[in-house]
Write an enzyme that holds these catalytic residues in place. Structure first.
Site, PDB file in Angstrom:
ATOM      1  N   GLU A  71       0.833  -1.169   0.045  1.00  0.00           N
ATOM      2  CA  GLU A  71       0.068   0.047   0.022  1.00  0.00           C
ATOM      3  C   GLU A  71       0.853   1.357   0.041  1.00  0.00           C
ATOM      4  O   GLU A  71       0.456   2.202  -0.644  1.00  0.00           O
ATOM      5  CB  GLU A  71      -0.936   0.165   1.117  1.00  0.00           C
ATOM      6  CG  GLU A  71      -1.702   1.176   1.250  1.00  0.00           C
ATOM      7  CD  GLU A  71      -2.773   1.347   2.117  1.00  0.00           C
ATOM      8  OE1 GLU A  71      -2.695   0.452   3.054  1.00  0.00           O
ATOM      9  OE2 GLU A  71      -3.763   2.291   2.046  1.00  0.00           O
ATOM     10  N   ASP A  91      -0.462  -5.176   3.198  1.00  0.00           N
ATOM     11  CA  ASP A  91      -0.958  -3.915   3.712  1.00  0.00           C
ATOM     12  C   ASP A  91      -0.276  -3.904   5.260  1.00  0.00           C
ATOM     13  O   ASP A  91      -0.269  -4.743   6.133  1.00  0.00           O
ATOM     14  CB  ASP A  91      -2.333  -4.146   4.242  1.00  0.00           C
ATOM     15  CG  ASP A  91      -2.838  -2.752   4.537  1.00  0.00           C
ATOM     16  OD1 ASP A  91      -2.092  -1.797   4.896  1.00  0.00           O
ATOM     17  OD2 ASP A  91      -4.095  -2.526   4.197  1.00  0.00           O
ATOM     18  N   ILE A  93      -0.324  -1.845   7.742  1.00  0.00           N
ATOM     19  CA  ILE A  93      -1.058  -1.600   8.667  1.00  0.00           C
ATOM     20  C   ILE A  93      -2.430  -1.554   8.218  1.00  0.00           C
ATOM     21  O   ILE A  93      -2.953  -0.543   7.364  1.00  0.00           O
ATOM     22  CB  ILE A  93      -0.726  -0.260   9.715  1.00  0.00           C
ATOM     23  CG1 ILE A  93       0.522  -0.240  10.242  1.00  0.00           C
ATOM     24  CG2 ILE A  93      -2.003  -0.006  10.747  1.00  0.00           C
ATOM     25  CD1 ILE A  93       0.824   0.930  11.168  1.00  0.00           C
ATOM     26  N   ASP A  94      -3.528  -2.549   8.522  1.00  0.00           N
ATOM     27  CA  ASP A  94      -4.722  -2.406   7.973  1.00  0.00           C
ATOM     28  C   ASP A  94      -5.422  -1.884   9.222  1.00  0.00           C
ATOM     29  O   ASP A  94      -5.564  -2.596  10.265  1.00  0.00           O
ATOM     30  CB  ASP A  94      -5.439  -3.736   7.602  1.00  0.00           C
ATOM     31  CG  ASP A  94      -6.723  -3.612   7.131  1.00  0.00           C
ATOM     32  OD1 ASP A  94      -7.036  -2.822   5.999  1.00  0.00           O
ATOM     33  OD2 ASP A  94      -7.599  -4.407   7.473  1.00  0.00           O
ATOM     34  N   THR A  96      -5.359   1.840   9.928  1.00  0.00           N
ATOM     35  CA  THR A  96      -4.804   3.021  10.254  1.00  0.00           C
ATOM     36  C   THR A  96      -5.354   3.991  11.206  1.00  0.00           C
ATOM     37  O   THR A  96      -4.678   4.280  12.145  1.00  0.00           O
ATOM     38  CB  THR A  96      -4.282   3.520   8.952  1.00  0.00           C
ATOM     39  OG1 THR A  96      -3.394   2.613   8.249  1.00  0.00           O
ATOM     40  CG2 THR A  96      -3.394   4.816   9.203  1.00  0.00           C
ATOM     41  N   ASP A 217      -6.135  -4.870   0.962  1.00  0.00           N
ATOM     42  CA  ASP A 217      -6.944  -5.015   2.247  1.00  0.00           C
ATOM     43  C   ASP A 217      -7.295  -6.575   2.342  1.00  0.00           C
ATOM     44  O   ASP A 217      -7.659  -6.737   3.440  1.00  0.00           O
ATOM     45  CB  ASP A 217      -8.087  -4.017   2.047  1.00  0.00           C
ATOM     46  CG  ASP A 217      -7.501  -2.654   1.848  1.00  0.00           C
ATOM     47  OD1 ASP A 217      -7.092  -2.195   2.532  1.00  0.00           O
ATOM     48  OD2 ASP A 217      -8.280  -1.930   0.883  1.00  0.00           O
TER      49      ASP A 217
END
Ligand code: IPD
Ligand code: CA
Ligand code: CA
Length: 271
Positions: A71, A91, A93-94, A96, A217
């Site tokens: 990402e 990802d 940090i999914d 955020t 995601d």
């Protein structure tokens, strides 16, 4: 059954997700991360970038020939020919917004694909101390324990999750849809991490989930959900040129018993 090579890559991916999760935890503990916005509306922190750089660097060191779609560091649009090369979909940090507000629903999501088909997925939730994992054709697990979708059969008993885009300029359709779903099922959740939502469908804490997403995601979590018995698809037509496995618009993932009824409720948009 997957071959030894995929099992070796899976061990690497699990270790990578744990180490990335440690950075996520450290960043929260220090509380010194910067908050910025990309595309005007979308929150991104310096922690998202730091974790993504760590993951990219570690993959490149071990698998220099593989491609990475991530990402923050390498979100380039995929061309079909690039799908021939092994591909990591990341990802860092999914969740955020959850991360920045001190909520625990935060995940590191790592998927590995060959020829456009995801072969393994890891969704590691450092604050919840849960690591979801699946290899294609094998079972899905959380913390090494086998998981399965819920057993409910009626949509009126179903707990459904969804999410909303950062860009709030056209939410009318989405709110009408939420209204329909809310009237058809038991209740709705908006947890703030698509990867966790989908893993929670996998382990039966939720019965269904829908949203429009980017590949990073859902790539790992969707494999985890289907390996746990979920049905995954889209509630609108997929363009012919799109690769179904990476196409994120109008995704729906649910326990198979309620999938069709949920899809019908969601898809019933005015023309
Ligand atoms: C977001 C989260 C959220 C979903 C958004 C995603 P991010 O990812 O998964 O739950 O509703 O569509 O963009 O920005 O936290 O990585
Ligand atoms: Ca995300
Ligand atoms: Ca993210």
């Amino acid at each position: 059954m997957a071959d030894n090579r995929i099992h070796e890559i899976s061990i690497f991916a699990l270790d990578l997700a744990m180490r990335a999760g440690e950075i996520v935890e450290q960043e929260r503990r220090k509380n010194a991360f910067e908050r910025n916005y990309k595309s005007q509306h979308e929150l991104v922190t310096s922690a998202d970038i730091k974790v993504d750089e760590f993951i990219n660097k570690t993959i490149r060191k071990t698998y220099p020939d593989h491609r990475i779609l991530s990402e923050e560091v390498s979100p380039q649009v995929l061309q079909d020919e690039s799908l021939d090369t092994p591909l990591w979909i990341i990802d860092p940090i999914d969740g955020t917004v959850n991360f920045a507000h001190g909520h625990p629903q935060v995940a590191v999501s790592i998927a590995y694909a060959e020829k456009g088909e995801v072969q393994l997925g890891v969704v590691h939730c450092p604050f919840l101390h849960e690591t979801f994992h699946a290899i294609k054709g094998e079972n899905a697990s959380v913390n090494h324990k086998h998981i399965q979708v819920s057993q409910i059969t009626e949509i009126r008993d179903a707990l459904i999750a969804t999410g909303f885009p950062y860009d709030k300029s056209s939410t009318d359709l989405l709110t009408a849809r939420v209204n329909r779903v809310l009237h058809s099922c038991q209740d709705i959740r908006r947890n703030g991490s698509a990867a966790i939502d989908i893993c929670w469908v996998a382990c039966g804490r939720l019965d269904g989930y829908y949203e429009s997403l980017s590949p990073w995601d859902f790539a790992a979590a969707r494999l985890i959900a289907t390996e746990a018995g979920a049905t995954a698809g889209h509630f609108s037509e997929i363009p012919e040129s799109a690769h179904a496995a990476l196409y994120g618009k109008d995704i729906i993932i649910a326990n198979p018993a309620i999938y069709d009824s949920l899809r019908k409720v969601i898809a019933d948009d005015p023309a």
